[in-house]
Design a protein around this motif. Structure first.
Motif, mmCIF file in Angstrom:
data_model
loop_
_atom_site.group_PDB
_atom_site.id
_atom_site.type_symbol
_atom_site.label_atom_id
_atom_site.label_comp_id
_atom_site.label_asym_id
_atom_site.label_seq_id
_atom_site.Cartn_x
_atom_site.Cartn_y
_atom_site.Cartn_z
ATOM 1 N N MET A 261 0.929 -1.175 0.154
ATOM 2 C CA MET A 261 0.085 0.017 0.276
ATOM 3 C C MET A 261 0.917 1.117 0.057
ATOM 4 S SD MET A 261 -2.763 -1.038 2.979
ATOM 5 C CE MET A 261 -4.251 0.414 2.485
ATOM 6 N N LYS A 262 0.600 2.153 -0.859
ATOM 7 C CA LYS A 262 1.349 3.369 -1.082
ATOM 8 C C LYS A 262 1.232 4.331 0.491
ATOM 9 C CE LYS A 262 1.633 7.888 -3.427
ATOM 10 N NZ LYS A 262 1.072 8.810 -4.384
ATOM 11 N N LEU A 263 0.164 4.083 0.906
ATOM 12 C CA LEU A 263 0.026 4.856 2.233
ATOM 13 C C LEU A 263 -0.476 3.833 3.415
ATOM 14 C CD1 LEU A 263 -2.001 8.305 1.159
ATOM 15 C CD2 LEU A 263 0.488 8.102 2.021
ATOM 16 N N GLY A 264 0.433 3.612 4.229
ATOM 17 C CA GLY A 264 0.303 2.533 5.348
ATOM 18 C C GLY A 264 0.195 3.440 6.664
ATOM 19 N N VAL A 265 -0.091 2.659 7.858
ATOM 20 C CA VAL A 265 -0.197 3.450 9.115
ATOM 21 C C VAL A 265 0.959 4.262 9.406
ATOM 22 C CG1 VAL A 265 -1.431 1.797 10.175
ATOM 23 C CG2 VAL A 265 0.678 1.599 10.446
ATOM 24 N N ASN A 266 2.117 4.014 8.768
ATOM 25 C CA ASN A 266 3.584 4.785 9.232
ATOM 26 C C ASN A 266 3.579 6.160 8.228
ATOM 27 O OD1 ASN A 266 4.197 3.014 11.142
ATOM 28 N ND2 ASN A 266 5.430 1.789 9.826
ATOM 29 N N GLU A 267 2.746 5.946 7.226
ATOM 30 C CA GLU A 267 2.944 7.219 6.544
ATOM 31 C C GLU A 267 1.502 8.218 6.714
ATOM 32 O OE1 GLU A 267 5.039 4.416 5.252
ATOM 33 O OE2 GLU A 267 3.242 3.909 4.871
ATOM 34 N N VAL A 268 0.753 7.777 7.546
ATOM 35 C CA VAL A 268 -0.238 8.729 8.004
ATOM 36 C C VAL A 268 -0.025 9.342 9.304
ATOM 37 C CG1 VAL A 268 -2.957 8.632 8.640
ATOM 38 C CG2 VAL A 268 -1.939 7.216 6.872
ATOM 39 N N GLN A 269 -0.329 10.626 9.443
ATOM 40 C CA GLN A 269 -0.442 11.457 10.664
ATOM 41 C C GLN A 269 -1.639 11.078 11.478
ATOM 42 O OE1 GLN A 269 2.001 13.639 11.875
ATOM 43 N NE2 GLN A 269 0.773 12.986 13.755
ATOM 44 N N TRP A 270 -1.542 10.463 12.742
ATOM 45 C CA TRP A 270 -2.764 10.245 13.294
ATOM 46 C C TRP A 270 -2.973 11.282 14.513
ATOM 47 C CZ3 TRP A 270 -5.511 6.285 11.842
ATOM 48 C CH2 TRP A 270 -4.832 5.421 10.993
ATOM 49 N N LEU A 271 -4.352 11.782 14.601
ATOM 50 C CA LEU A 271 -4.508 13.092 15.360
ATOM 51 C C LEU A 271 -5.923 12.466 16.383
ATOM 52 C CD1 LEU A 271 -5.122 15.751 16.545
ATOM 53 C CD2 LEU A 271 -6.371 16.188 14.404
ATOM 54 N N ILE A 272 -5.500 12.305 17.679
ATOM 55 C CA ILE A 272 -6.467 12.088 18.622
ATOM 56 C C ILE A 272 -7.099 13.150 19.442
ATOM 57 C CG2 ILE A 272 -7.084 10.487 20.801
ATOM 58 C CD1 ILE A 272 -4.987 8.554 20.049
ATOM 59 N N VAL A 273 -8.538 13.358 19.070
ATOM 60 C CA VAL A 273 -9.306 14.356 19.960
ATOM 61 C C VAL A 273 -10.019 13.891 21.311
ATOM 62 C CG1 VAL A 273 -10.647 16.612 19.851
ATOM 63 C CG2 VAL A 273 -9.066 16.095 18.087
ATOM 64 N N PRO A 274 -9.729 13.781 22.395
ATOM 65 C CA PRO A 274 -10.678 13.214 23.640
ATOM 66 C C PRO A 274 -11.934 14.015 23.510
ATOM 67 C CG PRO A 274 -8.469 13.341 24.397
ATOM 68 C CD PRO A 274 -8.217 14.189 23.005
ATOM 69 N N ARG A 275 -13.184 13.286 23.831
ATOM 70 C CA ARG A 275 -14.140 13.942 24.186
ATOM 71 C C ARG A 275 -14.283 15.012 25.380
ATOM 72 N NH1 ARG A 275 -18.873 16.427 22.548
ATOM 73 N NH2 ARG A 275 -20.624 16.190 24.029
ATOM 74 N N HIS A 276 -13.785 14.484 26.539
ATOM 75 C CA HIS A 276 -13.640 15.247 27.548
ATOM 76 C C HIS A 276 -12.429 15.800 28.058
ATOM 77 C CE1 HIS A 276 -17.044 12.270 28.262
ATOM 78 N NE2 HIS A 276 -17.634 13.289 28.233
ATOM 79 N N PRO A 277 -12.569 17.085 28.203
ATOM 80 C CA PRO A 277 -11.049 17.698 28.428
ATOM 81 C C PRO A 277 -10.402 17.444 29.894
ATOM 82 C CG PRO A 277 -12.937 19.457 28.791
ATOM 83 C CD PRO A 277 -13.475 18.075 28.202
ATOM 84 N N GLN A 278 -11.125 16.811 30.868
ATOM 85 C CA GLN A 278 -10.313 16.456 31.852
ATOM 86 C C GLN A 278 -9.344 15.240 31.713
ATOM 87 O OE1 GLN A 278 -13.388 16.522 31.374
ATOM 88 N NE2 GLN A 278 -14.856 14.862 32.572
ATOM 89 N N ARG A 279 -9.510 14.555 30.396
ATOM 90 C CA ARG A 279 -8.756 13.320 30.015
ATOM 91 C C ARG A 279 -7.305 13.694 29.358
ATOM 92 N NH1 ARG A 279 -11.218 9.836 27.017
ATOM 93 N NH2 ARG A 279 -9.712 8.126 27.692
ATOM 94 N N PHE A 280 -7.653 14.962 29.150
ATOM 95 C CA PHE A 280 -6.318 15.279 28.133
ATOM 96 C C PHE A 280 -4.872 14.978 28.627
ATOM 97 C CE2 PHE A 280 -8.587 19.397 26.143
ATOM 98 C CZ PHE A 280 -9.269 18.516 25.550
ATOM 99 N N ASP A 281 -4.453 15.060 29.712
ATOM 100 C CA ASP A 281 -3.198 14.724 30.162
ATOM 101 C C ASP A 281 -3.221 13.034 30.396
ATOM 102 O OD1 ASP A 281 -2.480 17.240 30.706
ATOM 103 O OD2 ASP A 281 -2.971 17.482 32.738
ATOM 104 N N GLN A 282 -4.314 12.455 30.764
ATOM 105 C CA GLN A 282 -4.470 11.169 30.881
ATOM 106 C C GLN A 282 -4.051 10.261 29.527
ATOM 107 O OE1 GLN A 282 -8.067 9.561 32.186
ATOM 108 N NE2 GLN A 282 -7.709 7.543 31.281
ATOM 109 N N VAL A 283 -4.769 11.099 28.527
ATOM 110 C CA VAL A 283 -4.324 10.449 27.113
ATOM 111 C C VAL A 283 -3.019 10.722 26.542
ATOM 112 C CG1 VAL A 283 -5.280 10.428 24.758
ATOM 113 C CG2 VAL A 283 -6.853 10.514 26.701
#
Length: 428
Positions: A261-283
């Protein structure tokens, strides 16, 4: 409910450690205010318990101010994030306080203090004492943008002695869909109409959306890596994604088809946005513990900083994140939590991949899938594979992106209809 007040106070103290907003004006939750009692009955009261409901109430409020010129808003919340978001909705003469705890004394004091002319509960917030005391005080209490999942109906039926009088005591209910209306009627709710989902009337912040798209283009040009966003991720889901990425890395070494595959998981930029702000540091700690390098949105200046995983640790920027992402995984749908709102992603032109659990937005999910703006997958591994498939098929990706705004635009109008219904009830 009266006896449980010490437990609520203890909960507020604990929540206040991470979110200081919970420590503000705690006595309001028990019907004690530092404001002089109202002498008239001019307030239109909206109860928006949390962040999502507050954002939805903002859509309705704009239409209500047109339908009821000069109205004064009484805005109540149950969470600190909802209250913080609601401050921007206030105009001179408006009032914002905490939702009264559902005891007889607190609800009576609340109603005596503010004397609302009508009360609007957003989506699902039904409290037995509140309904009963509004009826006794002659305050019409209505449920707007109402939804009720099959799971919630089953739970309510287990407590029918409380649920049926509470739903039956409402002055009116306006449902999102026919299925919601059917379930609400089963509990005795006075459903007056099916007016659609207010979230379709929301417009993404154009400046934030454009900033996200500019960053996406610049990042693509500089690195060749498209961005996949995990939007409104809930507890237990981030670890699913991170472990899935690890499995795909191993699979790439073993499976020639995946490796080609031309684009695999290593060729993708992953962005996680948690639903709850109190979990930012935990994530953030979880991402690093799983061996991924991390860059947090709160540390960026004019553009994203390189890292294997980005963390969207900011509030009020979902339009920016949807502009930055080329594909979005839907939070809350990979654990049995019913899913989060996918309408904003579609309106921003970001194709959605949703897991098996979307009972909180069942109609919107089905409509989005039928329109080509969203796809259903079985689990997180299937979501990662589907994201890669889309990114490796530019024509399919473009088609799915274009379907989103068409789908979102086709279902607008609930705000105007709901405001007209509320105004008619007020005039009655």
């Amino acid at each position: 409910m009266w006896l449980s007040q010490p437990l609520l106070r203890r909960k507020m103290r604990r929540r206040g450690v991470a979110e200081p907003g919970y420590l503000l004006k705690v006595e309001e939750r028990f019907g004690h205010y530092d404001l002089p009692p109202e002498t008239g009955t001019g307030f239109v009261w909206i109860h928006a318990v949390s962040l999502g409901e507050t954002r939805t109430s903002a859509i309705l409020l704009a239409a209500l101010r047109e339908a009821l010129p000069g109205m004064r808003l009484l805005l109540t919340h149950g969470t600190a994030t909802g209250q913080a978001e609601g401050k921007a909705l206030l105009r001179p003469g408006d009032v914002q306080v905490w939702q009264p705890w559902d005891s007889a004394g607190a609800t009576r004091r609340f109603l005596a203090q503010f004397k609302p002319r009508i009360g609007l509960l957003m989506e699902t917030e039904i409290w037995p004492n509140l309904v009963a005391h509004c009826a006794a005080a002659g305050v019409p209490l209505v449920l707007v943008n109402a939804r009720l999942s099959a799971k919630s109906l089953h739970q309510a039926e287990q407590f029918a002695a409380l649920a049926r009088p509470a739903y039956g005591g409402l002055a009116a209910v306006w449902a999102q869909s026919e299925d919601d209306a059917m379930r609400l009627r089963a509990l005795g709710a006075p459903v007056k109409g099916v007016l659609g989902n207010l979230k379709f009337d929301a417009s993404p912040d154009p400046a934030k959306l454009q900033t996200g798209r500019d960053w996406c283009r610049t990042w693509r040009e500089a690195t060749g890596r498209p961005v996949v966003l995990f939007a409104s991720a809930r507890e237990g889901e981030e670890i699913q994604l991170l472990q899935s990425l690890k499995r795909f890395r191993l699979l790439k070494q073993k499976d020639p088809a995946v490796g080609a595959m031309k684009l695999g998981v290593n060729e993708v930029q992953w962005l996680i946005v948690p639903r709850h702000p109190q979990r930012f540091d935990q994530v953030a700690a979880l991402i690093e513990a799983e061996g991924f390098s991390l860059s947090r949105r709160s540390h960026w200046r004019d553009s994203p900083a390189p890292a294997e995983v980005w963390l969207g640790d900011s509030l009020g920027e979902m339009a920016l994140y949807y502009g930055l992402g080329e594909v979005a995984l839907l939070g809350g749908s990979f654990e049995p939590l019913g899913g989060q709102n996918l309408i904003e992603a579609a309106a921003c032109g970001c194709p959605v991949l949703m897991g098996p659990s979307t009972f909180n937005f069942s109609e919107a999910a089905a409509l989005a899938e039928a329109a080509g703006a969203a796809r259903r997958v079985a689990d997180m591994d299937a979501a990662v594979q589907a994201a890669l498939d889309l990114l490796n098929d530019p024509a399919a990706l473009a088609e799915a992106a274009a379907a989103g705004p068409r789908f979102a635009g086709a279902h607008k109008g609930a705000a105007r209809k709901t405001a007209a219904a509320v105004a008619a009830l007020v005039q009655e």
